[in-house]
Design a protein around this motif. Structure first.
Motif, PDB file in Angstrom:
ATOM      1  N   LYS A  23      -3.554  -2.101  -0.327  1.00 59.55           N
ATOM      2  CA  LYS A  23      -4.057  -2.227  -1.696  1.00 59.55           C
ATOM      3  C   LYS A  23      -4.573  -0.893  -2.213  1.00 59.55           C
ATOM      4  CE  LYS A  23      -5.264  -7.114  -1.721  1.00 59.55           C
ATOM      5  NZ  LYS A  23      -6.331  -8.103  -1.851  1.00 59.55           N
ATOM      6  N   ILE A  26      -1.565   1.267  -3.069  1.00 57.45           N
ATOM      7  CA  ILE A  26      -0.936   0.806  -4.310  1.00 57.45           C
ATOM      8  C   ILE A  26      -1.744   1.256  -5.517  1.00 57.45           C
ATOM      9  CG2 ILE A  26      -0.399  -1.254  -5.674  1.00 57.45           C
ATOM     10  CD1 ILE A  26       0.463  -2.559  -2.983  1.00 57.45           C
ATOM     11  N   ARG A  27      -3.070   1.133  -5.435  1.00 53.47           N
ATOM     12  CA  ARG A  27      -3.923   1.607  -6.542  1.00 53.47           C
ATOM     13  C   ARG A  27      -3.737   3.102  -6.769  1.00 53.47           C
ATOM     14  NH1 ARG A  27      -8.484  -1.398  -4.046  1.00 53.47           N
ATOM     15  NH2 ARG A  27      -8.335  -3.468  -4.905  1.00 53.47           N
ATOM     16  N   TYR A  28      -3.693   3.865  -5.663  1.00 50.47           N
ATOM     17  CA  TYR A  28      -3.502   5.320  -5.761  1.00 50.47           C
ATOM     18  C   TYR A  28      -2.155   5.635  -6.412  1.00 50.47           C
ATOM     19  CZ  TYR A  28      -2.665  10.136  -4.403  1.00 50.47           C
ATOM     20  OH  TYR A  28      -2.367  11.472  -4.410  1.00 50.47           O
ATOM     21  N   LEU A  29      -1.112   4.956  -5.970  1.00 51.06           N
ATOM     22  CA  LEU A  29       0.221   5.209  -6.514  1.00 51.06           C
ATOM     23  C   LEU A  29       0.311   4.810  -7.985  1.00 51.06           C
ATOM     24  CD1 LEU A  29       2.469   4.124  -3.520  1.00 51.06           C
ATOM     25  CD2 LEU A  29       2.064   6.448  -4.343  1.00 51.06           C
ATOM     26  N   ASN A  30      -0.345   3.732  -8.355  1.00 49.21           N
ATOM     27  CA  ASN A  30      -0.363   3.329  -9.757  1.00 49.21           C
ATOM     28  C   ASN A  30      -1.068   4.371 -10.614  1.00 49.21           C
ATOM     29  OD1 ASN A  30       1.095   0.929  -9.735  1.00 49.21           O
ATOM     30  ND2 ASN A  30      -0.682  -0.260  -9.104  1.00 49.21           N
ATOM     31  N   LYS A  31      -2.095   4.969 -10.057  1.00 47.38           N
ATOM     32  CA  LYS A  31      -2.871   5.977 -10.788  1.00 47.38           C
ATOM     33  C   LYS A  31      -2.130   7.313 -10.846  1.00 47.38           C
ATOM     34  CE  LYS A  31      -7.418   8.157 -10.821  1.00 47.38           C
ATOM     35  NZ  LYS A  31      -8.694   8.279 -10.110  1.00 47.38           N
ATOM     36  N   LYS A  32      -1.557   7.746  -9.719  1.00 47.75           N
ATOM     37  CA  LYS A  32      -0.938   9.073  -9.619  1.00 47.75           C
ATOM     38  C   LYS A  32       0.560   9.082  -9.872  1.00 47.75           C
ATOM     39  CE  LYS A  32      -4.650  11.288  -8.354  1.00 47.75           C
ATOM     40  NZ  LYS A  32      -5.209  12.420  -9.021  1.00 47.75           N
ATOM     41  N   GLY A  33       1.204   7.943  -9.766  1.00 48.07           N
ATOM     42  CA  GLY A  33       2.652   7.884  -9.958  1.00 48.07           C
ATOM     43  C   GLY A  33       3.379   7.678  -8.645  1.00 48.07           C
ATOM     44  N   PHE A  34       4.567   7.168  -8.766  1.00 52.18           N
ATOM     45  CA  PHE A  34       5.388   6.852  -7.597  1.00 52.18           C
ATOM     46  C   PHE A  34       6.400   7.967  -7.341  1.00 52.18           C
ATOM     47  CE2 PHE A  34       3.700   2.770  -8.737  1.00 52.18           C
ATOM     48  CZ  PHE A  34       3.536   2.123  -7.534  1.00 52.18           C
TER      49      PHE A  34
END
Length: 76
Positions: A23, A26-34
């Protein structure tokens, strides 16, 4: 019996820990981009061509390191 309970509790905490880490990621990737960090053949060929200044068909170890740094910095 107590050993089985301990074993199940340990499994539960491991699963919970993995869930929390997932989780958080996922939060980090949503914030920084995939960003995938995977480069296609075309990008690699372009960088190789850029560093193969003499058009010999190969680059040195030092040039390879610089090429990889260039690819890595292009993903940031």
């Amino acid at each position: 019996m107590h050993g089985s309970l301990f074993h199940l509790t340990l499994k539960y905490w491991r699963i919970l820990n993995i869930t929390i880490k997932a989780k958080t990621k996922i939060r980090y990737l949503n914030k920084k981009g995939f960003k995938t960090g995977i480069f296609g053949k075309e990008e690699i060929n372009n960088i190789f061509t850029l560093f193969d200044l003499k058009k010999d068909g190969y680059i040195s170890k030092a040039q390879t390191k610089e090429a990889l740094k260039t690819l890595a910095s292009s993903e940031l």
